[in-house]
Write an enzyme that holds these catalytic residues in place. Structure first.
Site, PDB file in Angstrom:
ATOM      1  N   HIS B 217       0.843  -1.193   0.000  1.00  0.00           N
ATOM      2  CA  HIS B 217       0.000   0.000   0.000  1.00  0.00           C
ATOM      3  C   HIS B 217       0.876   1.240   0.000  1.00  0.00           C
ATOM      4  CE1 HIS B 217      -2.099  -3.186   2.406  1.00  0.00           C
ATOM      5  NE2 HIS B 217      -2.972  -2.985   1.446  1.00  0.00           N
ATOM      6  N   GLY B 401      20.000  -4.312 -40.778  1.00  0.00           N
ATOM      7  CA  GLY B 401      19.540  -5.701 -40.743  1.00  0.00           C
ATOM      8  C   GLY B 401      20.575  -6.632 -41.353  1.00  0.00           C
ATOM      9  N   THR B 441      12.335  -9.104 -43.591  1.00  0.00           N
ATOM     10  CA  THR B 441      12.268  -9.875 -44.826  1.00  0.00           C
ATOM     11  C   THR B 441      13.654 -10.289 -45.302  1.00  0.00           C
ATOM     12  OG1 THR B 441      10.371  -8.518 -45.397  1.00  0.00           O
ATOM     13  CG2 THR B 441      11.280  -9.901 -47.135  1.00  0.00           C
ATOM     14  N   ARG B 539       5.042  -2.434 -51.986  1.00  0.00           N
ATOM     15  CA  ARG B 539       6.331  -2.720 -51.385  1.00  0.00           C
ATOM     16  C   ARG B 539       6.932  -1.464 -50.766  1.00  0.00           C
ATOM     17  NH1 ARG B 539      11.633  -3.117 -53.311  1.00  0.00           N
ATOM     18  NH2 ARG B 539      12.770  -4.149 -51.656  1.00  0.00           N
ATOM     19  N   ASP B 552      17.922  -0.789 -55.854  1.00  0.00           N
ATOM     20  CA  ASP B 552      17.313  -1.551 -54.763  1.00  0.00           C
ATOM     21  C   ASP B 552      18.397  -2.034 -53.799  1.00  0.00           C
ATOM     22  OD1 ASP B 552      15.066  -3.079 -53.489  1.00  0.00           O
ATOM     23  OD2 ASP B 552      16.516  -4.681 -53.875  1.00  0.00           O
ATOM     24  N   GLY B 554      18.456  -4.368 -51.579  1.00  0.00           N
ATOM     25  CA  GLY B 554      18.584  -5.831 -51.480  1.00  0.00           C
ATOM     26  C   GLY B 554      19.404  -6.385 -52.639  1.00  0.00           C
TER      27      GLY B 554
END
Lengths: 575, 575
Positions: B217, B401, B441, B539, B552, B554
């Site tokens: 309390h 990533g 991804t 996308r 791109d 990737g």
């Protein structure tokens, strides 16, 4: 806010370790997550669930008999990798193939699908049911694009139960698909959440505002409003879900499992207050509630939010929902089958049970009620004065406490009078209301005094002077049982002289009215004399040194009340 | 912060109503709280617990078979009145007398004692065990003055189990007293809590500070420090409790139930991280952990805080702790007795299981590891550039990533190499590490590609040019399975030309090194040409209109990696 972690990068892994250590009866650590620590019959389907961490008990907490065979556990709010999913599935699988079931999020779909391809290439058959219960995340005509939230539990549970029955992979898949089709959820959020070590919350909701339809990772909702009442929130949730009853189901008469899910920082008591309204609204819509769940089932770390799920049952789904389950965080079906009490004993009894009194005692009850009304008035008039007295040596709440108690006793007494109670019953009801609402020591003491008084007075006759004296003495004894003795500077300093004066006058042949007047004078004199007493050690919380010279508020309020009751008694005697 | 309520004055009552509605299988509403909805054998002892509301699952959530027979539920953080306690006891009692057990707070003592006097006067025998587990609230020589916190559960549980066994009131009381003597708790708090409708929190702890020994309390603790690590907190909690082992007990070899209790806003994942350290520290002290509990068991509304309880068992207490219980919030003993897997299968397998490779394949594995190291270096060099490319059409995290993934794969590969794995095993380990740590991804795709490559290469022989071409093609197929097709402006735009050029060169008789060089050139040209492509609809997340003209990320990172691997292959060929 997340506070307890070591290296934030290790948080999800360490949480998984600790989870397994705490739940070894159910789960074992395998590559990528957890699998059951118990055997399963060869050839049964393995329901493998999973997703990011931070949603406990989803997903590891739902692994065990009657539910999932394994759970892939990704990083915080991040999908497990395909390799992790496959690792868990290989460990969990026992010859009947694998059903993947998980909330419909892009990352999870990607990785579970990749794992399914790997497993299929190894000869393990895999089916997938993605949970899509969140009605806000896409319109009804694009229901397959919806996200999965707390409805996960419905789909996992019936799939797990079907697997436990030894059903084929296609059967288990069909059951899970039907459960998903019949499950709808709708959620709101009041705050964001912060991940371990993050400088900023992952997302935020403005203070005292509510994001309607926000997802469990903070996905944008459809609206923002002020936080409504619990009742208002329940209406919002129920109305939206009754707007989208599954095809072919009629809400009136339908059997439904409601799940009121807390997302992390909304606590159980709040959920129960909301559920009280949810249950009423569903009943009003003709929906029959079956084995509801109220608690934290799919969370979003420490986010403050709530979601309501309705799972529209059919006979088979109801059987599977009710089937036993035994996992770290979700258990159904006790080890012991307890018999239910007869319906008559199950009815709520929210007040104390008091019968009617004799006509004579009802007359006395009316005078007692008038005395309680007078007590309420005199306390109201002196509430500030009593508070100031108490502030010198105590915490200053004596006036307010007495006010709450007298008000509640007066209201309860009037209500009971209408039901034809006797004097004893009326005092019992008043005692209960006073102590319940006043709280604290004075509430307990006044409750005990009125209760003892009522017990002695009874519900059958008009008490004689001697019987009233006995009742006053019984009330005094009940108060003394709390431990204070005269001289402690408490109410007892006025009560004991009152009791002695009353008893003495009655023994000398005085009427109740005369004896009461004399006793009230004695109480007043004794209450005023408490100014000269030193509070007993330990009683005074603050400024104890100033307490000498101030009268005790408990003694003074007692004197005020018995004085004002004198007038009520005299009025009664004059009639 | 409490947000969901109607009239704050009705909160505790409405929460109790909702609680009963949600848990009708176990409990029914009676005057003053709840009692079991199930039958109990005549003559068994009724364990009646209770206290203020706001501590769910204490106290109503602990009513049911094997635990309490009833719970008196007061207002928020306020004792139930004597009348409420007596009301619950009368409803819960079934001929064997009543054991009152509750946390040792002044208000509760006052009201339970008054109720005991009332019940005794009605002929119902009553005993009382007050729980006093909080070691901070008084020194060991004044242990009877200590407050009760999460140790409540230990005392209630064993008393309930003993009552269920049909033991006498004196026996049940003796067991409860012994459990209380052998239970110690220690808690900390990180924030206060606010009651419904309150303008101010009931109490506060400064941001990023920890109150050591604060009560449930908000009772003052013994110290305040910065919030430590999870490990640091575990050390603090365990050390303090090991300092006060009950008389006659030797910690080394003792059997103990640890309860790591969350007070409301500290979430399960955090509790598990702390428990991981608690379990280790107890093991180091020689303590044998028995059926632990980690979760929210005695809360303090939405207060952020944690307490650790150690319940030092003897044989009888262990049997009673392990006995079945079935209540709304605490269940023990599943409906189905599941057999435990053999110990060998229960061992944690935290990595994927990879055997050793043939000497030939180990040589190939060394070259693959060198290639992964080169990949890590080239990604490190270009991390910012990749991130900037991704920020144009995506969320800018591609560089980070890829960096996390390549770093993890390199580390895992080097570690695996030391264990003598073959090329296939090494690639499997690297695939797992990459996808796990990279997330997203790109992580999923690189994981799948490396896994497929490894599966094709195997662990037994040095692959021929044709076999390497097949492996590259398998990896390409694994990536294409994710759904992108050439022209979508993804990695696939560079990967497919690479695969085609490699296969074509090998079919024309080229060595692996020559074929790889040609394929890497094709990949580079194709990656550069992605500047002319429009991202596939859906996308690009932001600034899609600017994405034309940017390559791109990737495709570019793929080209960078295969280019740098060319050098590794040429080095290998030159040896």
């Amino acid at each position: 806010m997340t506070r307890l972690f070591n290296d934030p990068a290790d948080f999800a892994d360490e949480a998984a370790d600790g989870f397994v250590l705490a739940n070894q009866r159910w789960v074992r650590r395998v590559h990528g997550g957890v699998a059951r620590a118990t055997t399963s019959p060869d050839g049964t389907v393995a329901v493998v669930i999973g997703g990011g961490s931070g949603h406990y008990p989803a997903f590891g907490g739902l692994v065990g008999h009657g539910l999932a065979a394994g759970a892939a556990m990704g990083n915080l709010f991040a999908s497990p990798s395909a390799q992790q999913v496959a690792g868990v599935a290989r460990a969990a699988e026992h010859g009947g193939g694998v059903l993947f079931s998980y909330g419909n999020y892009a990352g999870d779909c990607l990785n579970f699908d990749a794992a399914a391809r790997t497993l299929e290439s190894e000869g393990i058959p895999v089916r997938t049911i993605r949970v899509t219960d969140d009605v806000v995340s896409a319109s009804a005509d694009r229901a397959a694009e919806r996200r999965g939230i707390a409805g996960d539990l419905c789909v996992f549970k019936v799939a797990g139960a079907a697997a436990e029955e030894g059903r084929s992979l296609d059967d288990v898949t069909a059951v899970a698909a039907r459960a998903n089709d019949r499950t709808r959820s709708f959620g709101v959020a009041f705050s964001g959440c912060s991940l371990p070590g993050a400088a900023e919350p992952l997302f935020e909701v403005p203070e005292r505002r509510m994001a309607i339809g926000m997802g469990i990772h903070g996905e944008r909702g459809i609206d923002e409003t002020d936080v409504p009442t619990a009742e208002g929130l329940a209406s919002l949730l129920v109305a939206r879900l009754l707007d989208e009853v599954p095809d072919g189901v009629d809400a009136a008469g339908a059997r439904v499992v409601p799940i009121l899910n807390g997302l992390g920082s909304v606590k159980y008591e709040e959920l129960f207050v909301v559920y009280r309204s949810v249950a009423r609204l569903l009943e009003e819509a003709g929906v029959v509630v079956v084995e509801p769940e109220v608690g934290e089932l799919v969370t979003s770390f420490d986010m403050a939010g709530v979601s309501l799920t309705l799972f529209w049952l059919d006979d088979e789904l109801e059987r599977l929902w009710a089937a036993p389950a035994d996992t770290p965080a979700f258990r159904k079906g006790g080890a012991v089958v307890s018999e239910r009490l007869p319906e008559s004993e199950l009815e709520a009894s929210d007040g104390i049970d008091v019968g009617t009194g004799s006509p004579e005692s009802q007359e006395v009850a009316a005078r007692v009620a008038a005395a309680l009304a007078a007590a309420r008035r005199v306390v109201d008039e002196h509430v500030d004065e009593l508070g100031e007295m108490d502030a010198v040596a105590g915490d200053g709440d004596h006036g307010i406490g007495m006010q709450r108690g007298a008000l509640a006793a007066d209201a309860a007494a009037r209500e009971a009078l209408g039901r034809g109670v006797g004097a004893g019953g009326l005092l019992a009801v008043a005692a209960d209301a006073w102590s319940d609402k006043a709280g604290g020591t004075s509430g307990a003491i006044w409750g005990a005094a009125l209760e003892a008084l009522g017990r002695a007075v009874g519900d059958t006759s008009r008490p004689s002077s001697a019987q009233v004296a006995e009742a006053v003495h019984a009330a005094t004894s009940a108060v003394l049982a709390f431990g204070a003795v005269p001289g402690d500077k408490t109410m007892v300093d006025a009560l004991v002289p009152f009791d002695e004066a009353f008893g003495s006058a009655v023994r000398d042949g005085a009427s109740v009215a005369d004896a009461w007047r004399a006793a009230a004078s004695a109480a007043r004199a004794a209450a005023d004399a408490t100014a000269d007493l030193v509070p007993r050690k330990g009683r005074a919380k603050t400024h104890a040194d100033q307490a000498v010279g101030t009268r005790d508020p408990g003694a003074v309020s007692f004197a005020l009340i018995v004085e004002t009751v004198t007038e009520v008694i005299e009025e009664g005697a004059a009639r």
